[in-house]
Design a protein around this motif. Structure first.
Motif, PDB file in Angstrom:
ATOM      1  N   ARG A  54       0.786  -1.258  -0.096  1.00 47.57           N
ATOM      2  CA  ARG A  54      -0.091  -0.032   0.108  1.00 47.57           C
ATOM      3  C   ARG A  54       0.890   1.269   0.064  1.00 47.57           C
ATOM      4  O   ARG A  54       1.867   1.431   0.675  1.00 47.57           O
ATOM      5  CB  ARG A  54      -0.818   0.115   1.051  1.00 47.57           C
ATOM      6  N   LYS A  55       0.539   2.330  -0.772  1.00 49.26           N
ATOM      7  CA  LYS A  55       1.245   3.316  -0.937  1.00 49.26           C
ATOM      8  C   LYS A  55       1.192   4.325   0.314  1.00 49.26           C
ATOM      9  O   LYS A  55       0.000   4.694   0.830  1.00 49.26           O
ATOM     10  CB  LYS A  55       0.792   4.211  -2.305  1.00 49.26           C
ATOM     11  N   VAL A  56       2.178   4.872   0.880  1.00 47.63           N
ATOM     12  CA  VAL A  56       2.370   5.722   2.094  1.00 47.63           C
ATOM     13  C   VAL A  56       2.562   7.161   1.516  1.00 47.63           C
ATOM     14  O   VAL A  56       1.901   8.153   1.949  1.00 47.63           O
ATOM     15  CB  VAL A  56       3.395   5.417   3.078  1.00 47.63           C
ATOM     16  N   TYR A  78       6.360   2.816   0.308  1.00 44.23           N
ATOM     17  CA  TYR A  78       5.318   1.641   0.469  1.00 44.23           C
ATOM     18  C   TYR A  78       5.158   0.884   1.872  1.00 44.23           C
ATOM     19  O   TYR A  78       6.453   0.740   2.448  1.00 44.23           O
ATOM     20  CB  TYR A  78       5.388   0.757  -0.662  1.00 44.23           C
TER      21      TYR A  78
END
Lengths: 567, 567
Positions: free
Chosen positions: B33-35, B40
């Protein structure tokens, strides 16, 4: 592993900048090397130990169904602005800008990142409860990094976070985590105590620290000699003395005294410190109709400011008033008689009769003072640190005081982050519910240092089995001069490898003395020495690092003996 | 693992910002999931794959006696100033200041830190050769982070460094590393090629890249269909055509042409591109007595600037001259006839007779041109990219061109760092000798994406056995409605766990279709479906994700069948 193909990197001298034993021994045993203040390279022996800690931690997290993830070390500022920590944190938070001048930081913990993940990923109550963890590099820009990896800037941490719909569910996960932590420290062979910790502004008995006991520990821990009870000294409750207060039998008398040292001025009065009280002035809270509060404890006790601050009459945060500046009275002469404000008296001080105290007049003390008759009490409270010998607040045993190194901390966060960052789900009834959170940390790299503080002697480290860089070392004496020694050593090495034993074969061309010194310094728990003399009888010598005991073993029994020692 | 206690996090829709298949599938299969841009979080399924890559890499490094260490991610600037890279690096090096305003950086690689370690730790030739490695988080502030973990800013890398007294010793370690890399990619089930790579200014054939073949790869690779030969297209040697050049048979003629598109202007002349040449003007080096060099390649070939730059007549770095600006001649009309300067002609262009070329006069081309008679050659050289069908430079087979993703790079550094940072030891003869170094990288997190680029179909990922987040999934159909299905599934799950199989038990209350879709998306290689109908015959269904083939298995044979598939 063969020493000849390994990097032992032992040092004879203790590096001058290492203040504590673990730092000295980690440098001397070739476990770490300094790169810059608070930044270390873990050399092969150190990393082997670190990985063993990591493995046990991971296994116990998985055993309670915590799921492992890996979050980035570099975190965007916007999430921290959302939680409020971007402004709350001081310079220990290392802030940085990327090539586009956007704000980032090096993560000291990951509450924001995990909250962001969960609010996007979890939408239904069916997915709860959920516990996620990671074992990851953290950064804290310590004002004074020191003690090696004990207080480093870059360090390895296990941080776990749990998410719940109810306090009961959080409590259940918290209890499971508590048990998992106990198993971790037991498996690592550490003498530890879970202690009740301060929860700061959040309140409740919902935080425990895990301390490895060691005389060099920075924290004082009070624990019962009759139960499992343990707490930070600052958190441990001091029970009121039992029985009635004695009756007044003396008249109050004024005494002119010299100096302002308490012990020195009591001596001419023939009064022991436990028969006197000392006083502090604190600012009062808005809840009461007075400007100041007098805090009174027995002269041989220590005021506990955390406890005092929690009393509703006291302003929070606690502000102790400099009485000399404010009222011209030296603190040594403060007293409760005719004090203009609330008087909070610690249970032990309140239990005294015919006691001594300051007179609120410089150079004058009073003896034969009695509560009610000479001075009034607004409330009797617990505002002192416990001392060794106090009854344990659990009701069993007496308190002992020990030093500890904090290596773990579990905490019921409640809704601090989930409120700020709107972390919620649809409940069973279709309502949006904010989640309640727990967070659970273990200082993985710090455990390595703490274990050494607890397990060492003047010759070096004494690793517990499950932490040792190698569990067994084979030491052949003068192998390059004896074909028989060499042959036996090689055979034993192979048998141990085949049996899955974590063994170091010291095949260097060194004098036996050098090898013994190195291996004791490195702290390998089990030593097998192969020498000409014993081989005549088909024997080798086994020595345990733990107690130094030596026994002779038949060559054929070595593997099974070691397996027994390691089981 | 039970799905009900796991975080599957699959997505139905393809996220709009994911451009390449691996990025799309890693998001959809719940792996990352992208931060923030290029940052990620690895969610449970992704981390499981990442750890499997890590494990294989670690095992193969240990198998060649490389010792694992762990260096800090935050590095002090002073070491980079010493090596010169502090100034050499652009903004992809993330520089930062600590609370005391000292300069630090987030490490993209660790040559300086390891050089500092070795120059302090290694003092004798007896301790050499030495290979150290780490598996550690790196940071590179990419100008355009994209493609998920394929080109992230924070990523996981294995970096190894070796130290030697001689080139022979370095070559030996290099060869061992080469073999270890081959074993790693083989064990991971990847179709890969080790390719000869450019060594930049250091020279020599002392660098290989390891590419995973995939049509989406950013690099073009030339490889032989008759041998193991493979090289970056830019590095592959183009062999000179065999046989004699044909004799001149035509007169040189001038033609007025329209436009400046090569293919279009050749058409009216009835000349194929492979019978014409195109020219570039480059600045000459100080070594020759001319201002310019003309570079001539066949019109259907591409100029290879890396090869051209290496020729002593050409200034380095290569500067191509804008002939329009400098001499008023449009580049499409440059030609070798009467050129004032050195003329470097590619072998294929030099082999032409009666060819067409520009006239050095705008709007005019020449046909029937012949070398020596009409234009002179200063040198015949290899300055073009190879094309599919060229003979392999190894002498066996023809070249094919494929796309590849670089996942590994090994490099003989020589003394670049050890000279700058004075890394040396006392040799056997007591002389101080500067060490020679190798460095060896593997993009651990990138391998995960590259594997997906190579192994997927329209339904999702098709993991090789050793990379899959789980090797086997148990899918019970409508378990909550059938006690028999549930019982069989639970029993099989336990048997598989007991046999040490890495199994996911999909015990969710979902329709079978949802389960199949999820498990195919996640790409678990082996599927066991338990349904009422087959249970009547004591059977379950096995399906391989690889080819979709289904077979019926007796319940008793499931464990052994799977063990066979996984062996």
């Amino acid at each position: 592993m063969r020493s000849s193909q390994y990097l032992l990197s032992t040092l004879k001298e203790t590096p001058s900048d290492a203040e504590i034993v673990s730092h000295q021994l980690m440098l001397r045993a070739g476990m770490i090397r300094k790169v810059a203040a608070g930044l270390y390279t873990w050399t092969p022996s150190g990393l082997r130990v670190l990985r063993k800690v990591e493995k046990v931690v991971r296994e116990e997290m998985e055993a309670i169904n915590a799921l492992e993830i890996l979050m980035p070390m570099v975190q965007p500022a916007d999430l921290w602005q959302e939680s409020g920590r971007w402004d709350d944190y001081g310079p220990e938070l290392l802030r940085l800008k990327d090539r586009n001048q956007r704000d980032f930081l090096l993560g000291p913990t990951h509450e924001e990142i995990i909250s962001e993940l969960v609010r996007k990923e979890i939408s239904s109550y069916k997915q709860l409860p959920l516990t996620l963890f990671q074992i990851q590099t953290k950064f804290r820009d310590e004002i004074r990094p020191r003690f090696g990896v004990m207080r480093a800037r870059e360090f390895l941490m296990k941080d776990a976070y749990s998410f719940h719909l109810s306090q009961e569910s959080l409590q259940q996960a918290y209890d499971q985590m508590y048990q998992a932590y106990c198993r971790i420290f037991e498996r690592l062979g550490l003498d530890y105590r879970p202690v009740i910790a301060d929860t700061g502004s959040i309140g409740g008995h919902s935080s425990h620290e895990f301390h490895v006991l060691a005389s060099s520990g920075e924290d004082a821990i009070a624990f019962s000699d009759g139960s499992d009870y343990a707490a930070n000294v600052e958190m441990a409750e001091a029970l009121p003395p039992t029985g009635e207060r004695a009756k007044a039998s003396m008249e109050m008398q004024r005494h002119e005294v010299k100096g302002d040292d308490l012990a020195a001025l009591l001596q001419p009065l023939s009064v022991e410190t436990q028969q006197a009280v000392k006083c502090y002035i604190a600012e009062a809270s808005d809840d009461i109709d007075a400007e100041y509060v007098l805090l009174v404890v027995r002269a041989d006790h220590e005021l506990n400011t955390i406890k005092a601050e929690k009393h509703p009459a006291v302003a929070s945060p606690l502000v102790l008033v400099d009485s000399h500046k404010a009222h011209g009275i030296h603190p040594a002469f403060l007293g409760p008689v005719n004090f203009d404000g609330a008087v909070l008296v610690d249970h032990s001080a309140a239990h005294l009769a015919d006691f001594a105290c300051g007179s609120s007049e410089n150079g004058v003390w009073l003896t034969g003072v009695n509560w009610d008759r000479d001075a009034s009490i607004t409330a009797t409270v617990d505002i002192r640190n416990v001392v060794e010998g106090d009854p344990s607040p659990c009701g069993n045993g007496q308190l002992k005081i020990a030093r500890g190194i904090e290596v773990g901390h579990i905490f019921q966060l409640g809704k601090k982050y989930s409120d700020a960052m709107k972390v919620g789900v649809l409940s069973e009834t279709g309502k949006h519910e904010t989640l309640t959170m727990g967070c659970y940390g273990i200082g993985v790299s710090r455990i390595v240092a703490a274990a050494i503080e607890q397990h060492h002697d003047e010759r070096g480290i004494k690793w517990p089995n499950n932490l040792a860089p190698f569990q067994v070392v084979l030491i052949p004496m003068n192998m390059h001069k004896s074909a028989r020694v060499q042959e036996t050593a090689e055979k034993l090495y192979q048998s141990l490898l085949d049996a899955g034993v974590d063994v170091l074969f010291d095949d260097r061309k060194e004098r036996p003395g050098v090898m013994f010194t190195d291996m004791e310094l490195i702290g390998i728990p089990h030593q097998v020495v192969i020498g000409e003399r014993n081989l005549d009888d088909g024997m080798v010598e086994y020595q345990a690092r733990k107690d130094g005991n030596k026994i002779k073993l038949s060559i054929d029994d070595v593997v099974s003996h070691l397996q027994q020692q390691l089981a």
